[in-house]
Write a protein that holds these residues in place. Structure first.
Motif, PDB file in Angstrom:
ATOM      1  N   GLY A   1       6.518   2.573 -25.377  1.00  0.00           N
ATOM      2  CA  GLY A   1       5.438   2.198 -24.459  1.00  0.00           C
ATOM      3  C   GLY A   1       5.852   1.104 -23.501  1.00  0.00           C
ATOM      4  N   THR A   2       6.560   0.093 -23.989  1.00  0.00           N
ATOM      5  CA  THR A   2       6.980  -1.021 -23.136  1.00  0.00           C
ATOM      6  C   THR A   2       8.042  -0.589 -22.139  1.00  0.00           C
ATOM      7  OG1 THR A   2       6.570  -2.480 -25.017  1.00  0.00           O
ATOM      8  CG2 THR A   2       7.742  -3.422 -23.153  1.00  0.00           C
ATOM      9  N   THR A   3       8.935   0.303 -22.553  1.00  0.00           N
ATOM     10  CA  THR A   3       9.980   0.786 -21.650  1.00  0.00           C
ATOM     11  C   THR A   3       9.396   1.631 -20.528  1.00  0.00           C
ATOM     12  OG1 THR A   3      11.580   0.805 -23.477  1.00  0.00           O
ATOM     13  CG2 THR A   3      12.148   2.054 -21.514  1.00  0.00           C
ATOM     14  N   ILE A   4       8.461   2.516 -20.861  1.00  0.00           N
ATOM     15  CA  ILE A   4       7.781   3.292 -19.822  1.00  0.00           C
ATOM     16  C   ILE A   4       7.033   2.363 -18.878  1.00  0.00           C
ATOM     17  CG2 ILE A   4       5.947   4.973 -19.378  1.00  0.00           C
ATOM     18  CD1 ILE A   4       6.739   6.361 -21.978  1.00  0.00           C
ATOM     19  N   SER A   5       6.414   1.340 -19.444  1.00  0.00           N
ATOM     20  CA  SER A   5       5.691   0.358 -18.637  1.00  0.00           C
ATOM     21  C   SER A   5       6.620  -0.310 -17.628  1.00  0.00           C
ATOM     22  CB  SER A   5       5.055  -0.690 -19.554  1.00  0.00           C
ATOM     23  OG  SER A   5       4.380  -1.678 -18.806  1.00  0.00           O
ATOM     24  N   GLY A   6       7.792  -0.735 -18.083  1.00  0.00           N
ATOM     25  CA  GLY A   6       8.755  -1.375 -17.190  1.00  0.00           C
ATOM     26  C   GLY A   6       9.251  -0.432 -16.120  1.00  0.00           C
ATOM     27  N   ALA A   7       9.477   0.841 -16.489  1.00  0.00           N
ATOM     28  CA  ALA A   7       9.942   1.825 -15.516  1.00  0.00           C
ATOM     29  C   ALA A   7       8.916   2.039 -14.409  1.00  0.00           C
ATOM     30  CB  ALA A   7      10.246   3.149 -16.215  1.00  0.00           C
ATOM     31  N   LEU A   8       7.649   2.137 -14.788  1.00  0.00           N
ATOM     32  CA  LEU A   8       6.597   2.341 -13.788  1.00  0.00           C
ATOM     33  C   LEU A   8       6.421   1.106 -12.909  1.00  0.00           C
ATOM     34  CD1 LEU A   8       3.907   4.289 -15.865  1.00  0.00           C
ATOM     35  CD2 LEU A   8       5.736   5.169 -14.407  1.00  0.00           C
ATOM     36  N   ALA A   9       6.597  -0.071 -13.496  1.00  0.00           N
ATOM     37  CA  ALA A   9       6.510  -1.302 -12.709  1.00  0.00           C
ATOM     38  C   ALA A   9       7.663  -1.380 -11.704  1.00  0.00           C
ATOM     39  CB  ALA A   9       6.530  -2.524 -13.630  1.00  0.00           C
ATOM     40  N   GLY A  10       8.877  -1.020 -12.138  1.00  0.00           N
ATOM     41  CA  GLY A  10      10.010  -1.010 -11.223  1.00  0.00           C
ATOM     42  C   GLY A  10       9.811  -0.026 -10.085  1.00  0.00           C
ATOM     43  N   LEU A  11       9.292   1.162 -10.422  1.00  0.00           N
ATOM     44  CA  LEU A  11       8.995   2.171  -9.403  1.00  0.00           C
ATOM     45  C   LEU A  11       7.973   1.646  -8.410  1.00  0.00           C
ATOM     46  CD1 LEU A  11       8.998   5.033  -8.204  1.00  0.00           C
ATOM     47  CD2 LEU A  11       7.392   5.706 -10.013  1.00  0.00           C
ATOM     48  N   GLY A  12       6.907   1.038  -8.924  1.00  0.00           N
ATOM     49  CA  GLY A  12       5.875   0.488  -8.041  1.00  0.00           C
ATOM     50  C   GLY A  12       6.389  -0.636  -7.183  1.00  0.00           C
ATOM     51  N   GLY A  13       7.282  -1.458  -7.735  1.00  0.00           N
ATOM     52  CA  GLY A  13       7.846  -2.556  -6.958  1.00  0.00           C
ATOM     53  C   GLY A  13       8.651  -2.065  -5.775  1.00  0.00           C
ATOM     54  N   TYR A  14       9.483  -1.046  -6.000  1.00  0.00           N
ATOM     55  CA  TYR A  14      10.283  -0.525  -4.888  1.00  0.00           C
ATOM     56  C   TYR A  14       9.399   0.190  -3.865  1.00  0.00           C
ATOM     57  CZ  TYR A  14      13.698   1.834  -2.072  1.00  0.00           C
ATOM     58  OH  TYR A  14      14.430   2.269  -0.996  1.00  0.00           O
ATOM     59  N   ALA A  15       8.402   0.945  -4.357  1.00  0.00           N
ATOM     60  CA  ALA A  15       7.486   1.616  -3.437  1.00  0.00           C
ATOM     61  C   ALA A  15       6.785   0.597  -2.542  1.00  0.00           C
ATOM     62  CB  ALA A  15       6.462   2.428  -4.218  1.00  0.00           C
ATOM     63  N   TYR A  16       6.476  -0.570  -3.111  1.00  0.00           N
ATOM     64  CA  TYR A  16       5.802  -1.609  -2.326  1.00  0.00           C
ATOM     65  C   TYR A  16       6.692  -2.141  -1.211  1.00  0.00           C
ATOM     66  CZ  TYR A  16       3.621  -6.043  -1.096  1.00  0.00           C
ATOM     67  OH  TYR A  16       3.065  -7.099  -0.402  1.00  0.00           O
ATOM     68  N   ILE A  17       7.935  -2.532  -1.541  1.00  0.00           N
ATOM     69  CA  ILE A  17       8.782  -3.124  -0.495  1.00  0.00           C
ATOM     70  C   ILE A  17       9.188  -2.096   0.557  1.00  0.00           C
ATOM     71  CG2 ILE A  17       9.664  -4.869  -2.091  1.00  0.00           C
ATOM     72  CD1 ILE A  17      12.413  -3.279  -1.797  1.00  0.00           C
ATOM     73  N   ALA A  18       9.325  -0.819   0.147  1.00  0.00           N
ATOM     74  CA  ALA A  18       9.768   0.208   1.080  1.00  0.00           C
ATOM     75  C   ALA A  18       8.664   0.639   2.035  1.00  0.00           C
ATOM     76  CB  ALA A  18      10.301   1.420   0.312  1.00  0.00           C
ATOM     77  N   THR A  19       7.415   0.559   1.590  1.00  0.00           N
ATOM     78  CA  THR A  19       6.306   1.059   2.408  1.00  0.00           C
ATOM     79  C   THR A  19       5.464  -0.042   3.041  1.00  0.00           C
ATOM     80  OG1 THR A  19       4.833   1.187   0.484  1.00  0.00           O
ATOM     81  CG2 THR A  19       6.158   3.118   0.973  1.00  0.00           C
TER      82      THR A  19
END
Length: 321
Positions: A205-223
């Motif tokens: 659960g924590t690893t999936i959480s970190g993966a989704l947070a990393g994805l969201g972080g990059y989506a934020y800076i790129a868009t």
């Protein structure tokens, strides 16, 4: 009409990172681990995604394949966030450390990593994706009406995030493994008694959480942030936590919360472009603080209506009943 479409376009762009990061928070807490480190995981994931793009562009790799680069950068960011989250899961599960302190420590560590490596390798406390990296925005200005909301000035990350959010939400509530994970956040002793590995589920659960947070972080800076990975992510991780609470740890509630907070963030960004707001004459700083004021109101209103997992934040002790 144009202003209305602009507001909806920007609302969707701002809502996507909040949507996927809030779901990441749900995965960690449904397994029984409080993930206050969403902000730090977003920062670290965005930083690694930006470095990936920088390396490719400087070495003239995939210069004519911006969308492909964009997709792989999101994958790198998600993988980096997952790896970074292992620091939290190890301290919370193996060392049984205080999860609030652990999450706060990771939120402080991520900006330090960005500043240090930024100064060492780029001579500045941030990483900017090269200007040659362009063309990953979807432009279809000739489309009629509401089709422009989704397919004009849009990004592939929007569709990927919606797909990932939908699939993971169904998996969490309909799959056997998802049921096991949620059981570990509600009553880990009972889960253990029927053969479920509580520690494994919490790591998952924590690893999936970190993966989704990393994805969201990059989506934020790129868009939103013009491709600049800095030591801050604009408080989006903390807003995602508030959305998770507002949505009562439920995907459908999170969708509503992400759209609401995405709209508030959008208003702050384009207030000067909207005649109805620009004529009021309030500074943009006023609109920037509105989402965080709403966070405080949400936390007060929903503090007694919490549907949080009963065992979240409690280290699992096999001998405890």
């Amino acid at each position: 009409m144009e202003n209305f479409i602009l507001v909806l376009q920007k609302t969707l762009i701002y809502a996507m990172p909040l949507l996927i990061v809030a779901l990441g928070g749900v995965f960690a807490e449904r397994s029984g681990v409080i993930n206050l480190a969403l902000e730090g995981q977003m920062i670290f994931g965005a930083f690694m995604g930006a470095i990936f793009v920088y390396i490719l562009q400087k070495n003239n790799i995939w210069l004519d394949h911006s969308q492909l680069t964009f997709i792989f950068a999101m994958f790198v960011a998600a993988s980096s966030g997952a790896i970074y989250s292992l620091l939290l899961s190890f301290s919370a599960i193996k060392l049984r450390a205080d999860q609030t302190i652990g999450g706060t420590a990771l939120n402080m560590l991520a900006p330090a990593i960005v500043n240090t490596f930024g100064l060492v390798f780029f001579l500045q406390e941030k990483v900017n994706m090269p200007y040659t990296f362009k063309g990953y925005a979807i432009i279809n200005s000739n489309l009629p009406g509401f089709l422009r909301i989704f397919f004009d000035k849009a990004y592939l990350s929007t569709f990927i995030i919606i797909l990932v959010f939908t699939l993971l939400s169904i998996w969490l509530y309909k799959s056997k493994t998802g049921t096991h994970l949620r059981a570990c956040g509600e009553h880990p002793q009972a889960a253990d008694s029927v053969g479920i590995n509580v520690h494994k589920m919490r790591y998952l659960g924590t690893t999936i959480s970190g993966a989704l947070a990393g994805l969201g972080g990059y989506a934020y800076i790129a868009t939103v942030a013009n491709g600049s990975a800095e030591a801050t992510i604009g408080g989006m991780g903390f807003l995602a936590l508030a959305i998770m609470i507002f949505g009562n740890w439920n995907p459908l509630g999170i969708v509503l919360g992400a759209l609401m907070f995405g709209f508030l963030k959008c208003i702050a960004a384009i207030s000067s472009s909207l005649p109805i707001l620009s004529n009021i004459g309030l500074p943009s700083y006023f609109y920037n603080i509105i989402p965080f004021v709403v966070v405080l109101i949400v936390l007060v209103i929903f503090r007694k209506k919490s549907g949080c997992p009963k065992a979240e934040g409690i280290p699992y002790d096999k001998g405890q009943r």
